[in-house]
Scaffold this motif. Sequence first.
Motif, short mmCIF file in Angstrom:
data_model
loop_
_atom_site.label_atom_id
_atom_site.label_comp_id
_atom_site.label_asym_id
_atom_site.label_seq_id
_atom_site.Cartn_x
_atom_site.Cartn_y
_atom_site.Cartn_z
N THR A 102 -4.44 9.61 -10.04
CA THR A 102 -5.39 8.79 -9.29
C THR A 102 -6.43 8.25 -10.26
OG1 THR A 102 -6.76 10.70 -8.79
CG2 THR A 102 -5.10 10.10 -7.16
N THR A 103 -7.02 7.12 -9.93
CA THR A 103 -8.02 6.52 -10.80
C THR A 103 -8.99 5.67 -9.99
OG1 THR A 103 -8.42 5.14 -12.74
CG2 THR A 103 -6.52 4.55 -11.37
N TYR A 104 -10.25 5.72 -10.37
CA TYR A 104 -11.26 4.86 -9.76
C TYR A 104 -11.34 3.51 -10.46
CZ TYR A 104 -13.19 8.65 -6.98
OH TYR A 104 -13.36 9.66 -6.06
N ASN A 105 -10.75 3.41 -11.66
CA ASN A 105 -10.91 2.21 -12.46
C ASN A 105 -9.63 1.91 -13.23
OD1 ASN A 105 -12.22 0.04 -13.59
ND2 ASN A 105 -13.26 1.24 -15.16
N ALA A 106 -8.57 1.55 -12.53
CA ALA A 106 -7.31 1.23 -13.19
C ALA A 106 -7.50 -0.02 -14.03
CB ALA A 106 -6.23 1.01 -12.14
N ALA A 107 -7.11 0.08 -15.28
CA ALA A 107 -7.33 -1.02 -16.21
C ALA A 107 -6.03 -1.35 -16.95
CB ALA A 107 -8.41 -0.62 -17.22
N PRO A 108 -5.94 -2.56 -17.49
CA PRO A 108 -4.77 -2.92 -18.29
C PRO A 108 -4.56 -1.91 -19.42
CG PRO A 108 -6.08 -4.86 -17.83
CD PRO A 108 -6.88 -3.68 -17.35
N ALA A 109 -3.30 -1.67 -19.74
CA ALA A 109 -2.84 -0.76 -20.79
C ALA A 109 -2.72 0.69 -20.32
CB ALA A 109 -3.67 -0.85 -22.05
N GLN A 110 -3.14 1.00 -19.08
CA GLN A 110 -2.97 2.35 -18.55
C GLN A 110 -1.60 2.48 -17.89
OE1 GLN A 110 -6.39 2.58 -15.88
NE2 GLN A 110 -7.20 4.24 -17.15
N ALA A 111 -1.08 3.70 -17.82
CA ALA A 111 0.16 3.97 -17.09
C ALA A 111 -0.22 4.14 -15.62
CB ALA A 111 0.83 5.22 -17.61
N LEU A 112 0.29 3.24 -14.78
CA LEU A 112 -0.08 3.21 -13.36
C LEU A 112 1.17 3.22 -12.48
CD1 LEU A 112 -2.87 0.56 -13.79
CD2 LEU A 112 -3.18 3.01 -13.45
N PRO A 113 1.04 3.74 -11.26
CA PRO A 113 2.22 3.87 -10.39
C PRO A 113 2.66 2.55 -9.78
CG PRO A 113 0.25 4.67 -9.27
CD PRO A 113 -0.16 4.33 -10.66
N ILE A 114 3.98 2.36 -9.75
CA ILE A 114 4.58 1.20 -9.08
C ILE A 114 5.85 1.65 -8.37
CG2 ILE A 114 3.69 -0.45 -10.78
CD1 ILE A 114 6.70 -0.72 -11.69
N ILE A 115 6.30 0.84 -7.43
CA ILE A 115 7.60 1.01 -6.78
C ILE A 115 8.32 -0.33 -6.92
CG2 ILE A 115 8.82 1.48 -4.63
CD1 ILE A 115 6.34 3.11 -3.77
N THR A 116 9.51 -0.32 -7.48
CA THR A 116 10.24 -1.56 -7.71
C THR A 116 11.35 -1.75 -6.67
OG1 THR A 116 11.88 -0.54 -9.16
CG2 THR A 116 9.84 -1.36 -10.20
N ASN A 117 11.83 -2.97 -6.54
CA ASN A 117 12.97 -3.25 -5.67
C ASN A 117 14.23 -2.59 -6.21
OD1 ASN A 117 11.48 -4.78 -3.88
ND2 ASN A 117 11.90 -6.70 -4.95
N ALA A 118 14.33 -2.44 -7.53
CA ALA A 118 15.51 -1.84 -8.14
C ALA A 118 15.61 -0.34 -7.85
CB ALA A 118 15.50 -2.07 -9.65
N ALA A 119 14.45 0.31 -7.66
CA ALA A 119 14.43 1.76 -7.37
C ALA A 119 13.39 2.02 -6.28
CB ALA A 119 14.10 2.55 -8.62
N PRO A 120 13.68 1.58 -5.03
CA PRO A 120 12.68 1.66 -3.96
C PRO A 120 12.29 3.08 -3.53
CG PRO A 120 14.77 0.95 -3.07
CD PRO A 120 14.92 0.99 -4.56
N GLY A 121 13.08 4.07 -3.89
CA GLY A 121 12.76 5.44 -3.51
C GLY A 121 12.05 6.22 -4.61
N GLN A 122 11.61 5.50 -5.64
CA GLN A 122 11.03 6.18 -6.79
C GLN A 122 9.69 5.57 -7.19
OE1 GLN A 122 12.67 5.68 -10.95
NE2 GLN A 122 13.47 7.71 -10.41
N ILE A 123 8.69 6.42 -7.37
CA ILE A 123 7.38 5.98 -7.89
C ILE A 123 7.46 6.15 -9.40
CG2 ILE A 123 4.91 6.38 -7.92
CD1 ILE A 123 5.22 7.61 -5.10
N GLN A 124 7.28 5.06 -10.12
CA GLN A 124 7.36 5.09 -11.58
C GLN A 124 5.99 4.80 -12.18
OE1 GLN A 124 10.70 2.71 -13.10
NE2 GLN A 124 11.22 2.38 -10.95
N LEU A 125 5.71 5.36 -13.34
CA LEU A 125 4.50 5.03 -14.07
C LEU A 125 4.87 4.03 -15.15
CD1 LEU A 125 2.82 8.53 -14.49
CD2 LEU A 125 2.34 6.77 -12.80
N VAL A 126 4.18 2.90 -15.14
CA VAL A 126 4.43 1.86 -16.14
C VAL A 126 3.11 1.39 -16.72
CG1 VAL A 126 6.57 1.07 -15.05
CG2 VAL A 126 4.42 -0.01 -14.45
#
Length: 76
Positions: free
Chosen positions: A43-67
């Motif tokens: 979790t983060t109060y200040n997500a900024a560029p260059a950080q690893a942040l959670p996403i969900i993609t169409n290619a893997a909709p059942g998986q939360i990935q950090l990118v």
Amino acid sequence: MTVPDSLPPIASLMCGRYTFLTPTPSAEQHFGARPKDDAPVPTTYNAAPAQALPIITNAAPGQIQLVRWGLVPITR
């Protein structure tokens, strides 16, 4: 700060950062996805560029990935 007239109005509201405070179990339930390798979602109060942040993609909709989030500059 002034925004050029050629930009849409929303451009003046975008700051390049966001907040993600959802605990991992709540994110799993809401999105129907689990973190890759069962690692907790940070979790983060200040997500900024260059950080690893959670996403969900169409290619893997059942998986939360950090990118790594941000823009890739164009080099010539």
